[in-house]
Design a protein around this motif. Structure first.
Motif, PDB file in Angstrom:
ATOM      1  N   GLY A 155       0.033 -21.296 -12.086  1.00  0.00           N
ATOM      2  CA  GLY A 155      -0.038 -19.847 -12.199  1.00  0.00           C
ATOM      3  C   GLY A 155      -0.291 -19.253 -10.826  1.00  0.00           C
ATOM      4  N   GLY A 156       0.668 -18.538 -10.303  1.00  0.00           N
ATOM      5  CA  GLY A 156       0.564 -18.031  -8.938  1.00  0.00           C
ATOM      6  C   GLY A 156      -0.528 -16.984  -8.775  1.00  0.00           C
ATOM      7  N   ARG A 157      -1.103 -16.938  -7.573  1.00  0.00           N
ATOM      8  CA  ARG A 157      -2.130 -15.944  -7.231  1.00  0.00           C
ATOM      9  C   ARG A 157      -1.654 -15.137  -6.023  1.00  0.00           C
ATOM     10  NH1 ARG A 157      -7.418 -17.838  -9.031  1.00  0.00           N
ATOM     11  NH2 ARG A 157      -6.987 -19.162 -10.837  1.00  0.00           N
ATOM     12  N   ILE A 158      -1.925 -13.838  -6.048  1.00  0.00           N
ATOM     13  CA  ILE A 158      -1.700 -12.997  -4.882  1.00  0.00           C
ATOM     14  C   ILE A 158      -2.990 -12.255  -4.592  1.00  0.00           C
ATOM     15  CG2 ILE A 158      -0.418 -11.056  -3.905  1.00  0.00           C
ATOM     16  CD1 ILE A 158       1.964 -11.872  -5.639  1.00  0.00           C
ATOM     17  N   ILE A 159      -3.514 -12.444  -3.404  1.00  0.00           N
ATOM     18  CA  ILE A 159      -4.755 -11.791  -2.980  1.00  0.00           C
ATOM     19  C   ILE A 159      -4.402 -10.787  -1.894  1.00  0.00           C
ATOM     20  CG2 ILE A 159      -7.112 -12.142  -2.202  1.00  0.00           C
ATOM     21  CD1 ILE A 159      -6.319 -13.765  -4.738  1.00  0.00           C
ATOM     22  N   ASN A 160      -4.562  -9.513  -2.185  1.00  0.00           N
ATOM     23  CA  ASN A 160      -4.307  -8.460  -1.209  1.00  0.00           C
ATOM     24  C   ASN A 160      -5.626  -8.023  -0.588  1.00  0.00           C
ATOM     25  OD1 ASN A 160      -1.431  -8.150  -1.531  1.00  0.00           O
ATOM     26  ND2 ASN A 160      -1.828  -7.203  -3.510  1.00  0.00           N
ATOM     27  N   VAL A 161      -5.789  -8.290   0.700  1.00  0.00           N
ATOM     28  CA  VAL A 161      -7.022  -7.916   1.386  1.00  0.00           C
ATOM     29  C   VAL A 161      -6.965  -6.422   1.692  1.00  0.00           C
ATOM     30  CG1 VAL A 161      -8.528  -8.313   3.353  1.00  0.00           C
ATOM     31  CG2 VAL A 161      -7.287 -10.230   2.322  1.00  0.00           C
ATOM     32  N   SER A 162      -7.742  -5.671   0.957  1.00  0.00           N
ATOM     33  CA  SER A 162      -7.793  -4.220   1.122  1.00  0.00           C
ATOM     34  C   SER A 162      -9.085  -3.875   1.860  1.00  0.00           C
ATOM     35  CB  SER A 162      -7.724  -3.532  -0.240  1.00  0.00           C
ATOM     36  OG  SER A 162      -7.697  -2.133  -0.103  1.00  0.00           O
ATOM     37  N   SER A 163      -9.756  -2.826   1.438  1.00  0.00           N
ATOM     38  CA  SER A 163     -11.003  -2.425   2.084  1.00  0.00           C
ATOM     39  C   SER A 163     -11.669  -1.345   1.262  1.00  0.00           C
ATOM     40  CB  SER A 163     -10.726  -1.888   3.491  1.00  0.00           C
ATOM     41  OG  SER A 163     -11.871  -1.265   4.033  1.00  0.00           O
ATOM     42  N   ASP A 164     -13.006  -1.316   1.331  1.00  0.00           N
ATOM     43  CA  ASP A 164     -13.738  -0.205   0.746  1.00  0.00           C
ATOM     44  C   ASP A 164     -13.329   1.117   1.408  1.00  0.00           C
ATOM     45  OD1 ASP A 164     -15.706   0.977  -0.928  1.00  0.00           O
ATOM     46  OD2 ASP A 164     -17.109   1.015   0.751  1.00  0.00           O
ATOM     47  N   GLY A 165     -12.722   1.003   2.577  1.00  0.00           N
ATOM     48  CA  GLY A 165     -12.220   2.186   3.264  1.00  0.00           C
ATOM     49  C   GLY A 165     -11.052   2.852   2.564  1.00  0.00           C
ATOM     50  N   ARG A 167     -11.234   4.591   0.192  1.00  0.00           N
ATOM     51  CA  ARG A 167     -11.684   5.910  -0.250  1.00  0.00           C
ATOM     52  C   ARG A 167     -11.484   6.984   0.824  1.00  0.00           C
ATOM     53  NH1 ARG A 167     -16.714   3.393   0.794  1.00  0.00           N
ATOM     54  NH2 ARG A 167     -18.063   4.496   2.242  1.00  0.00           N
ATOM     55  N   LEU A 168     -11.130   6.569   2.022  1.00  0.00           N
ATOM     56  CA  LEU A 168     -10.922   7.535   3.099  1.00  0.00           C
ATOM     57  C   LEU A 168      -9.586   8.243   2.993  1.00  0.00           C
ATOM     58  CD1 LEU A 168     -12.318   5.405   6.055  1.00  0.00           C
ATOM     59  CD2 LEU A 168     -13.482   7.249   4.820  1.00  0.00           C
ATOM     60  N   GLY A 169      -8.700   7.748   2.132  1.00  0.00           N
ATOM     61  CA  GLY A 169      -7.409   8.422   2.025  1.00  0.00           C
ATOM     62  C   GLY A 169      -6.597   7.960   0.840  1.00  0.00           C
ATOM     63  N   HIS A 170      -6.011   8.910   0.116  1.00  0.00           N
ATOM     64  CA  HIS A 170      -5.097   8.594  -0.975  1.00  0.00           C
ATOM     65  C   HIS A 170      -3.696   8.393  -0.404  1.00  0.00           C
ATOM     66  CE1 HIS A 170      -4.870  12.963  -0.330  1.00  0.00           C
ATOM     67  NE2 HIS A 170      -3.605  12.834  -0.681  1.00  0.00           N
ATOM     68  N   TYR A 190      -5.702   4.867   7.621  1.00  0.00           N
ATOM     69  CA  TYR A 190      -6.196   3.550   7.230  1.00  0.00           C
ATOM     70  C   TYR A 190      -6.503   3.533   5.738  1.00  0.00           C
ATOM     71  CZ  TYR A 190      -9.324  -0.526   7.042  1.00  0.00           C
ATOM     72  OH  TYR A 190      -9.925  -1.722   6.720  1.00  0.00           O
ATOM     73  N   GLY A 191      -7.174   4.584   5.261  1.00  0.00           N
ATOM     74  CA  GLY A 191      -7.494   4.682   3.843  1.00  0.00           C
ATOM     75  C   GLY A 191      -6.254   4.678   2.973  1.00  0.00           C
ATOM     76  N   GLN A 192      -5.223   5.419   3.398  1.00  0.00           N
ATOM     77  CA  GLN A 192      -3.970   5.447   2.639  1.00  0.00           C
ATOM     78  C   GLN A 192      -3.385   4.043   2.504  1.00  0.00           C
ATOM     79  OE1 GLN A 192       0.037   8.047   2.735  1.00  0.00           O
ATOM     80  NE2 GLN A 192      -0.318   7.000   4.676  1.00  0.00           N
ATOM     81  N   SER A 193      -3.358   3.300   3.595  1.00  0.00           N
ATOM     82  CA  SER A 193      -2.753   1.969   3.559  1.00  0.00           C
ATOM     83  C   SER A 193      -3.541   1.025   2.665  1.00  0.00           C
ATOM     84  CB  SER A 193      -2.660   1.403   4.978  1.00  0.00           C
ATOM     85  OG  SER A 193      -3.942   1.093   5.507  1.00  0.00           O
ATOM     86  N   LYS A 194      -4.852   1.169   2.627  1.00  0.00           N
ATOM     87  CA  LYS A 194      -5.675   0.288   1.812  1.00  0.00           C
ATOM     88  C   LYS A 194      -5.676   0.704   0.339  1.00  0.00           C
ATOM     89  CE  LYS A 194      -6.667  -2.571   5.016  1.00  0.00           C
ATOM     90  NZ  LYS A 194      -6.155  -3.955   4.958  1.00  0.00           N
ATOM     91  N   THR A 195      -5.571   1.999   0.073  1.00  0.00           N
ATOM     92  CA  THR A 195      -5.377   2.450  -1.303  1.00  0.00           C
ATOM     93  C   THR A 195      -4.094   1.858  -1.864  1.00  0.00           C
ATOM     94  OG1 THR A 195      -6.594   4.534  -1.068  1.00  0.00           O
ATOM     95  CG2 THR A 195      -4.860   4.482  -2.727  1.00  0.00           C
ATOM     96  N   ALA A 196      -3.052   1.855  -1.053  1.00  0.00           N
ATOM     97  CA  ALA A 196      -1.761   1.316  -1.493  1.00  0.00           C
ATOM     98  C   ALA A 196      -1.884  -0.148  -1.893  1.00  0.00           C
ATOM     99  CB  ALA A 196      -0.721   1.485  -0.388  1.00  0.00           C
ATOM    100  N   GLN A 197      -2.746  -0.901  -1.216  1.00  0.00           N
ATOM    101  CA  GLN A 197      -2.920  -2.306  -1.559  1.00  0.00           C
ATOM    102  C   GLN A 197      -3.636  -2.489  -2.894  1.00  0.00           C
ATOM    103  OE1 GLN A 197      -0.576  -3.698   0.085  1.00  0.00           O
ATOM    104  NE2 GLN A 197      -1.750  -5.436   0.832  1.00  0.00           N
ATOM    105  N   TYR A 301     -12.198   5.041  -7.108  1.00  0.00           N
ATOM    106  CA  TYR A 301     -11.696   6.398  -6.949  1.00  0.00           C
ATOM    107  C   TYR A 301     -10.387   6.562  -7.710  1.00  0.00           C
ATOM    108  CZ  TYR A 301     -15.250   7.711  -3.578  1.00  0.00           C
ATOM    109  OH  TYR A 301     -16.441   8.036  -2.990  1.00  0.00           O
ATOM    110  N   PRO A 302     -10.194   7.688  -8.379  1.00  0.00           N
ATOM    111  CA  PRO A 302      -9.056   7.841  -9.286  1.00  0.00           C
ATOM    112  C   PRO A 302      -7.688   7.693  -8.638  1.00  0.00           C
ATOM    113  CG  PRO A 302     -10.171   9.954  -8.930  1.00  0.00           C
ATOM    114  CD  PRO A 302     -11.061   8.886  -8.381  1.00  0.00           C
TER     115      PRO A 302
END
Length: 325
Positions: A155-165, A167-170, A190-197, A301-302
């Motif tokens: 069963g494959g796993r994908i781990i996307n390293v995001s950030s608590d950051g 919340r800095l951007g949608h 930076y927040g936008q890119s991490k929200t996307a993850q 965050y929504p």
């Protein structure tokens, strides 16, 4: 729920999870330095190590230097290096082609590479650099090699390293490049890119969970001194938490960054290691994790949660990479 937390060390986990690490094939982006390198070095020290690790790096010389170093630690693990520049779609497609030519499945894909808080820059593909390097490049690469992950017998796993950051951007669906840089804020970008993850992880789970895929987004903790923070100058470093707190307060976020304490690299990769190999989190497919625990959905965050947002982010990503999946 498990007893793991933000103080858990990956070096302890690789002993506990050794039966599930043994014989696996891992692919990790950004593996030549920082937490990516820590992840690899920790995993190959497991009493029952993986069969092979594929390292994707921008700098081949750095990647080969790490391979030489790690081969002395454990020569039984097959280490391979593939060139990958996530900020160039041409490079992403070339790297994916090489992966797809391999004769084995990918059990664990760790999308680790990234940049943080850099001055405004556009890639040769026409996208704001942080959005492409942190998200779009991984989105394209993952989808191009997805069948290799789905072929995993465990069963494959994908781990996307995001950030608590996050919340800095949608995700700015109608203005992802900040008015061509005119309204650019490096932390919001930076927040936008991490929200996307986060949204990418949720959508992967929704689309492919029935095929056995597990996908998770991860906050690795606060790790100053890694290559991720190379664009934070000395003056900014002195007031690093204060500047982020100010942005949080400007946006009306209650928790801010005050009181956050840096973790060690060993602790910083613990959540990634746990989700790569543990059998305990199948019911949390697509979720976002901090400190080895899933963050309760009512605390996310929504803009980083829900099918509506994950579908919109997927559609925008397809548009920007020029391919539908």
């Amino acid at each position: 729920m498990s007893s793991y937390d933000g103080q858990t060390k990956a070096s302890d986990l690789v002993r506990e999870l050794a039966p599930h690490i043994h014989g696996k094939t891992i692919l990790i982006t950004g593996a030549s330095s920082g937490l990516g390198a820590t992840y690899v070095e920790t995993v190959i020290k497991s009493p029952r190590p993986p069969a092979r690790i594929i390292l994707t790096v921008r700098d081949q010389s750095k990647g080969q230097a790490q391979v030489k170093k790690w081969s002395y630690i454990n020569s039984d693990v097959n280490l391979q290096v593939i060139s990958l520049d996530l900020a160039r779609f041409k490079s992403v497609r070339e790297a994916a082609k090489r992966v797809n030519e391999l004769e084995f499945a990918i059990d664990v894909l760790v999308n680790n590479a990234g940049v943080m808080a850099i001055p405004y820059e556009k890639t040769e593909d026409g996208n704001e650099m942080q959005f492409q390097a942190n998200h779009l490049g991984h989105f394209l690469f993952t989808n191009l090699i997805l069948n290799k992950v789905l072929e995993s017998k465990s069963g494959g796993r994908i781990i996307n390293v995001s950030s608590d950051g996050y919340r800095l951007g949608h995700v700015r669906y109608s203005d992802h490049d900040f008015h061509n840089g005119k309204s650019y804020d490096k932390w919001m970008a930076y927040g936008q890119s991490k929200t996307a993850q986060l949204l990418f992880s949720e959508e992967l789970a929704r689309r492919y969970g029935s095929k056995g895929l597990q996908a998770f987004a991860v906050h690795p903790g606060v790790n100053m001194g890694t290559s991720l923070s190379r664009h934070v100058n000395e003056k900014e470093a002195e007031t690093f938490f204060g500047s982020l707190t100010a942005i949080d307060q400007l946006q009306g976020h209650p928790q801010a960054w005050a009181g956050l304490k840096p973790v060690s690299p060993d602790q910083g990769v613990a959540t990634q290691v746990l989700l790569s190999f543990s059998q305990d989190f199948k019911d949390y497919n697509g979720d976002y994790f901090e400190g080895c625990q899933p963050l309760p959905k009512d605390e996310v965050y929504p803009w980083a949660l829900g099918e509506r947002e994950s579908r919109k982010c997927w559609a925008l990503s397809e548009k920007l990479v020029g391919e539908r999946f």
